[in-house]
Design a protein around this motif. Structure first.
Motif, short mmCIF file in Angstrom:
data_model
loop_
_atom_site.label_atom_id
_atom_site.label_comp_id
_atom_site.label_asym_id
_atom_site.label_seq_id
_atom_site.Cartn_x
_atom_site.Cartn_y
_atom_site.Cartn_z
N ALA A 282 14.23 -51.89 -107.09
CA ALA A 282 13.90 -53.21 -107.78
C ALA A 282 14.80 -52.89 -109.31
CB ALA A 282 13.20 -53.82 -109.12
N THR A 283 14.33 -51.74 -109.45
CA THR A 283 15.85 -50.65 -110.74
C THR A 283 16.96 -50.88 -109.85
OG1 THR A 283 13.77 -49.71 -111.82
CG2 THR A 283 16.03 -48.98 -112.22
N ASP A 284 17.03 -50.33 -108.38
CA ASP A 284 18.21 -49.93 -107.82
C ASP A 284 19.49 -51.43 -107.84
OD1 ASP A 284 18.34 -47.22 -107.88
OD2 ASP A 284 17.68 -47.76 -106.08
N MET A 285 18.10 -52.17 -107.79
CA MET A 285 18.96 -52.82 -107.16
C MET A 285 19.85 -54.60 -108.66
SD MET A 285 18.96 -53.44 -104.00
CE MET A 285 20.29 -55.29 -104.29
N LEU A 286 18.42 -54.55 -110.02
CA LEU A 286 19.30 -54.47 -110.87
C LEU A 286 20.50 -54.13 -111.37
CD1 LEU A 286 15.31 -54.76 -112.77
CD2 LEU A 286 17.11 -56.62 -112.37
N LYS A 287 20.79 -52.87 -110.76
CA LYS A 287 21.96 -51.71 -111.26
C LYS A 287 22.70 -53.39 -110.31
CE LYS A 287 24.95 -49.04 -111.14
NZ LYS A 287 27.13 -48.56 -110.48
N VAL A 288 22.90 -53.09 -109.06
CA VAL A 288 23.79 -53.82 -108.44
C VAL A 288 23.98 -54.92 -109.22
CG1 VAL A 288 24.41 -54.71 -105.91
CG2 VAL A 288 23.44 -52.39 -106.07
N CYS A 289 23.12 -55.95 -109.02
CA CYS A 289 23.77 -56.84 -109.20
C CYS A 289 24.22 -57.22 -110.78
CB CYS A 289 21.77 -57.90 -109.95
SG CYS A 289 21.08 -57.85 -108.72
N ASN A 290 23.99 -56.27 -112.23
CA ASN A 290 24.35 -56.94 -113.53
C ASN A 290 26.28 -56.15 -112.75
OD1 ASN A 290 22.37 -56.79 -114.55
ND2 ASN A 290 21.82 -54.36 -115.31
N ASP A 291 26.89 -55.31 -111.49
CA ASP A 291 28.02 -54.66 -111.17
C ASP A 291 28.75 -55.84 -111.07
OD1 ASP A 291 27.04 -52.22 -111.96
OD2 ASP A 291 27.89 -51.51 -110.01
N ALA A 329 18.74 -64.99 -110.32
CA ALA A 329 18.16 -64.84 -109.88
C ALA A 329 17.17 -63.76 -109.40
CB ALA A 329 17.76 -66.54 -109.16
N TYR A 330 18.22 -63.66 -108.32
CA TYR A 330 17.49 -61.60 -108.07
C TYR A 330 17.17 -60.76 -108.77
CZ TYR A 330 17.59 -58.61 -103.70
OH TYR A 330 16.89 -57.57 -103.57
N LYS A 331 18.20 -60.98 -109.83
CA LYS A 331 17.59 -60.03 -111.03
C LYS A 331 16.06 -60.90 -111.61
CE LYS A 331 20.28 -58.76 -114.34
NZ LYS A 331 21.55 -59.12 -115.53
N MET A 332 16.05 -62.05 -111.64
CA MET A 332 14.08 -62.06 -112.60
C MET A 332 13.24 -61.82 -111.42
SD MET A 332 14.87 -66.15 -113.61
CE MET A 332 16.04 -66.58 -114.07
N VAL A 333 14.30 -61.65 -110.07
CA VAL A 333 12.58 -61.83 -109.00
C VAL A 333 12.94 -60.07 -108.92
CG1 VAL A 333 12.62 -60.33 -106.42
CG2 VAL A 333 12.93 -62.38 -107.10
N CYS A 334 13.68 -58.73 -109.39
CA CYS A 334 13.60 -57.42 -109.85
C CYS A 334 12.93 -56.92 -111.29
CB CYS A 334 14.88 -56.82 -110.12
SG CYS A 334 15.84 -56.53 -108.29
N LEU A 335 12.44 -58.04 -111.83
CA LEU A 335 12.21 -58.16 -113.92
C LEU A 335 11.23 -58.52 -113.27
CD1 LEU A 335 14.96 -59.65 -115.15
CD2 LEU A 335 14.23 -57.16 -115.39
N GLN A 336 10.56 -59.51 -112.51
CA GLN A 336 8.87 -58.89 -111.99
C GLN A 336 8.39 -57.93 -111.20
OE1 GLN A 336 7.36 -62.11 -112.88
NE2 GLN A 336 5.50 -60.44 -112.55
N VAL A 337 9.29 -58.07 -110.37
CA VAL A 337 8.58 -56.43 -109.83
C VAL A 337 8.32 -54.94 -110.55
CG1 VAL A 337 8.91 -54.33 -107.67
CG2 VAL A 337 9.97 -57.40 -107.49
N LEU A 338 9.13 -55.46 -111.98
CA LEU A 338 9.16 -54.08 -112.31
C LEU A 338 7.90 -54.45 -113.49
CD1 LEU A 338 12.12 -53.52 -114.12
CD2 LEU A 338 11.63 -52.08 -111.67
N GLY A 339 7.61 -55.76 -114.14
CA GLY A 339 6.15 -55.94 -114.19
C GLY A 339 5.22 -55.77 -113.75
N ASN A 340 5.37 -56.79 -112.33
CA ASN A 340 3.72 -55.95 -111.63
C ASN A 340 4.12 -54.98 -111.36
OD1 ASN A 340 3.63 -58.46 -111.17
ND2 ASN A 340 4.75 -58.73 -109.27
N ASP A 341 5.06 -53.84 -111.36
CA ASP A 341 4.64 -52.23 -111.10
C ASP A 341 3.70 -52.00 -112.54
OD1 ASP A 341 5.14 -49.35 -109.65
OD2 ASP A 341 5.75 -49.24 -111.79
N HIS A 342 4.34 -52.38 -113.38
CA HIS A 342 3.14 -51.62 -114.28
C HIS A 342 1.86 -52.18 -115.23
CE1 HIS A 342 3.79 -50.30 -118.68
NE2 HIS A 342 3.25 -51.27 -119.60
N THR A 343 1.27 -53.54 -114.32
CA THR A 343 0.43 -54.09 -114.17
C THR A 343 -0.79 -52.87 -113.43
OG1 THR A 343 0.69 -55.95 -114.56
CG2 THR A 343 -1.18 -55.14 -113.39
N ILE A 344 0.35 -52.38 -112.01
CA ILE A 344 -0.43 -51.67 -110.93
C ILE A 344 -0.74 -50.16 -111.88
CG2 ILE A 344 -0.25 -50.28 -108.79
CD1 ILE A 344 1.21 -53.22 -107.99
#
Length: 483
Positions: A282-291, A329-344
């Motif tokens: 998700a972190t990598d895809m956020l970078k790609v999306c931002n680009d 929308a895909y960035k929102m997906v990636c951000l949610q994954v980061l939040g889920n990982d924090h919970t885990i």
């Protein structure tokens, strides 16, 4: 609504007459009214697999009679097919270790098996504890179901990632002749091919799914049969091995029973590992999306080096505006994954002694992350990446007017002289090419050869003869003294 009355150690409770779940689930349904989210369909499928395998194992070991075993197996197959999904009603936020989730499965299967044997719902000719849950405990059933469901869901995600990689590599080939300005710190740096940029994006995706595959293999180790804390109390000595054999037969996969059942009962590290790899992806895809958002910015006052396919008007106020909606929308997906990982991550720290009771919230977040990335990646590929176009004119114009070629001059002119020419081109408002020609350091043909786009985007050998000629020239010596 009609009801039946069931009894347990706490007393009596009314249960809807047509419900395949029983009193344990009814108590959980009344108590845990929190999120409205229920057991994931893949977890239900995995529970059906486990309960079928357990019945087959107990039958093979002469622990369960043929009639009950056959009814349980048939009921489990129906569970796997989704027939009773609407009777898996407990909230994802529930009692620790997922006991309500396990008992929901036990009761649904027991009631359906009872029905298959000619009994009524709630009569329990097949008992949810003594028959369906034989040789098991929620403490290893739920983690085993988590491992199996996660394993198979990752297959779908990895497939989508492979397809995204292929799409990006296709774009890389299509854009392999588009020269542009490479940037660092958001400042002009050195020349780059747009195809090289997209090749890097494809590599992000490939490395992401390769890491996921490595983590996926760790999910093959199962703790089923460890019962309460891994000591296998109440289970037949050969139960866990036999149960895993039947899990493999049902799923067609190669799972294996753990050699350290006490450890696996209390450890959730494999889920932390999988989630960490999802976070990295998700972190990598956020970078790609931002680009992509930067490269498509404009169309008149931004980079506008690429065009993303429009999917909707971008504003309720500004006419004609189109936004990078799919990327957002895909960035929102990636951000949610980061939040889920924090919970885990935090849930993984909540184990005490022989058990971590936070498996339900780990399961909820982990499976949601996989779902989001699978569906989001499909959308991103189909509705965005596949339709990306290069704005060749813009790329060529910004490249021609930029100072990104200056670095290619340093092997011939040296750092200080080149820096002086860069400064001069900026002050005069001319290109670096014009500044070099005005200084009479190279002929136009020589400069064209040095600044050939094919040389600027890959390793190249310095023309020593040309370098010596420049260094011995009066024009260079004069400029060097000035610098």
């Amino acid at each position: 609504m009609h009801y039946r009355t069931e009894r347990d150690v706490l007393g009596e409770k009314r249960v809807p007459a047509d419900a395949y779940y029983g009193i344990f689930t009814e108590r959980a349904l009344e108590t845990f009214r929190i999120s409205g989210t229920r057991t994931h369909s893949k977890m239900i499928w995995a529970l059906g697999v486990i309960k079928e395998a357990a019945a087959e194992a107990n039958r093979e070991l002469d622990m369960l009679d043929q009639k009950a075993a056959s009814a349980i197996v048939k009921a489990c197959k129906e569970v796997q097919n989704g027939k009773f999904n609407h009777f898996f009603v407990v909230d994802d936020y529930q009692a620790g270790a997922g006991t309500p989730m396990n008992m929901n499965a036990n009761e649904v299967i027991a009631n359906r098996a009872t029905e298959l044997l000619g009994g009524a719902l709630g009569e329990y000719k097949v008992n949810p504890h003594d028959h369906v849950n034989m040789g098991q405990s929620s403490n290893n059933v739920i983690p085993t179901a988590m491992r199996i469901s996660t394993f198979f869901m990752m297959n779908s995600l990895i497939t989508e990632l492979r397809m995204l990689e292929a799409s990006l590599r296709k774009k890389s080939q299509k854009f392999r002749d588009v020269i542009k300005v490479g940037r660092t710190h958001l400042q002009d740096a050195v020349p780059l091919l747009l195809g090289q940029e997209f090749e890097a994006y494809a590599e992000y995706v490939k490395r992401g799914y390769m890491r996921l595959k490595n983590a996926q293999d760790e999910l093959r180790e199962l703790g089923i049969g460890g019962t309460a804390i891994g000591t296998q109390i109440t289970a037949h000595p050969n139960f866990r091995k036999t149960c895993v054999k039947h899990i493999n037969k049902i799923t067609g996969e190669r799972f294996h029973h753990t050699e350290s059942a006490v450890y696996l009962t209390q450890s959730v590290d494999v889920f932390v590992h999988v989630s960490a790899e999802l976070r990295a992806l998700a972190t990598d895809m956020l970078k790609v999306c931002n680009d992509l958002v930067l490269l498509t910015s404009g169309p008149k006052a931004g980079f506008h080096e690429i065009e993303l396919p429009p999917v909707e008007p971008g504003s309720s106020l500004m006419p004609g505006k189109v936004n990078p909606s799919v990327v957002e929308a895909y960035k929102m997906v990636c951000l949610q994954v980061l939040g889920n990982d924090h919970t885990i991550e935090h849930a993984s720290r909540e184990g005490q002694l022989e058990l971590n009771a936070m498996t339900p919230v780990i399961s909820h977040n982990l499976l949601q992350s996989i779902d989001l990335l699978t569906n989001g990646t499909k959308m991103f590929r189909e509705r965005c990446v596949d339709g990306i176009k290069a704005n060749r004119e813009v790329c060529e114009r910004t490249f021609t007017n930029s100072l990104s070629v200056a670095t290619a001059l340093t092997p011939y002119l040296g750092y200080e002289v080149t820096a002086h020419l860069v400064k001069e081109s900026l002050s005069k408002g001319v290109t670096i090419r014009d500044a070099v020609l005005d200084s009479a350091l190279m002929s136009e043909a020589e400069l064209t050869r040095v600044l050939n786009p094919q040389r600027l985007t890959r390793p190249s050998i310095v023309d020593r003869a040309l370098k010596e000629k420049i260094l011995r020239s009066d024009a260079f010596r004069k400029l060097a003294r000035k610098v």
